[in-house]
Design a protein around this motif. Sequence first.
Motif, mmCIF file in Angstrom:
data_model
loop_
_atom_site.group_PDB
_atom_site.id
_atom_site.type_symbol
_atom_site.label_atom_id
_atom_site.label_comp_id
_atom_site.label_asym_id
_atom_site.label_seq_id
_atom_site.Cartn_x
_atom_site.Cartn_y
_atom_site.Cartn_z
ATOM 1 N N ASP A 191 -1.881 -5.922 8.930
ATOM 2 C CA ASP A 191 -2.660 -6.648 7.925
ATOM 3 C C ASP A 191 -2.764 -5.824 6.639
ATOM 4 O O ASP A 191 -3.277 -4.700 6.649
ATOM 5 N N ARG A 192 -2.292 -6.389 5.530
ATOM 6 C CA ARG A 192 -2.332 -5.695 4.242
ATOM 7 C C ARG A 192 -3.710 -5.752 3.592
ATOM 8 O O ARG A 192 -4.016 -4.964 2.698
ATOM 9 N N ARG B 242 -6.283 -7.272 -2.373
ATOM 10 C CA ARG B 242 -5.388 -8.297 -2.908
ATOM 11 C C ARG B 242 -4.990 -7.990 -4.348
ATOM 12 O O ARG B 242 -3.856 -8.263 -4.764
ATOM 13 N N ILE B 243 -5.914 -7.402 -5.098
ATOM 14 C CA ILE B 243 -5.593 -6.997 -6.470
ATOM 15 C C ILE B 243 -4.555 -5.875 -6.460
ATOM 16 O O ILE B 243 -3.603 -5.885 -7.250
ATOM 17 N N ARG B 244 -4.725 -4.923 -5.556
ATOM 18 C CA ARG B 244 -3.722 -3.847 -5.425
ATOM 19 C C ARG B 244 -2.369 -4.422 -5.019
ATOM 20 O O ARG B 244 -1.320 -3.929 -5.436
ATOM 21 N N GLY B 245 -2.403 -5.467 -4.187
ATOM 22 C CA GLY B 245 -1.161 -6.109 -3.768
ATOM 23 C C GLY B 245 -0.409 -6.742 -4.921
ATOM 24 O O GLY B 245 0.809 -6.958 -4.838
ATOM 25 N N MET B 246 -1.121 -7.043 -6.017
ATOM 26 C CA MET B 246 -0.484 -7.608 -7.201
ATOM 27 C C MET B 246 -0.052 -6.533 -8.193
ATOM 28 O O MET B 246 0.445 -6.828 -9.274
#
Length: 311
Positions: free
Chosen positions: A260-261, A209-213
């Motif tokens: 799914d990411r 989720r951090i990478r997604g940001m």
Amino acid sequence: MKLFKKARFRQKNRKRIYQFIFAIFLAVNIIVCTGVYASTHYGFPGIFGLGLTKPHSSKLPSDLGLEYSTQRIPVSSTEWLETWLIPARNGISKGTVLLFPGIGDSKGKQLLYLAQKFNSLNYDTLLVDFLGVGGSSGNTISIGMREARDVALAFNYAQKSQLKHPLILHGISMGSAAILRAVAEKNINPDAIIIELPFAHLTNAIGSRIRGMGFPSFPFAEMAVFWGGIQHGFNAFAHNPVDYASQVKCPTLLMYGKLDRWTTKSEIDSIFQNLNGIKKLVEFPKAGHDLLVTVDPEHWQQNTEEFLSKL
């Protein structure tokens, strides 16, 4: 003399560099710690009033034409879990499915769609709000760690209430993690479990989720897990559903979205490989980290109905 001045100048510069590095390190930790707090506390007037809005039910079962009754399961003298019991159609029940939501959700959102499906399959459903969400007391969550106790309490309640067997536990994302931990560490023995979109390791789940940001996973994921554990009083690095899975011996249906990411296929495979007993793995090619029954209802129903028919 000049050499002495140069040495003092270098020493001062080195000290400033160390102070700057420490200041950056401290600032990053404060930001991460605050972010973790805000992500796991709902509407709590704690640190500067941080906290998301507590998830509440946007719909009632009656909005979907379903009969229901509301019960509270005591947790302590001041805490409770709120549940909805929805009986099977025509009073002819094949069993009871206990439903547990994902993070940031309550029984009146994700779970109602699932309850409607199970109702059409002639199963009673018990929809459960974890502590901190919906109609349950409290305002904090722990990404499935403490929620495992809620799963165990709801399961024991279903047994004492003599709800129709088989008793099946069904979870989504965080709810799946809580179920796996409850079976592994809370001494409950459901007749079967259905887990959708589980994560394998908490650190990896937060890192994705951090990478997604747009930020690097390391060291921010590790810092978030560290501060989450400090705030909630447990070792968050040990919260790994892939390890809990090795203690599961009941029949298990594991479903995931190919797109799914947040959770990789290899992590899903590692959970599935660790499961013992009868098990089935189902992929949803067009789904990400979504409520799978809404992405492909026919695929969901076919595999769920086939799994339940063998219990």
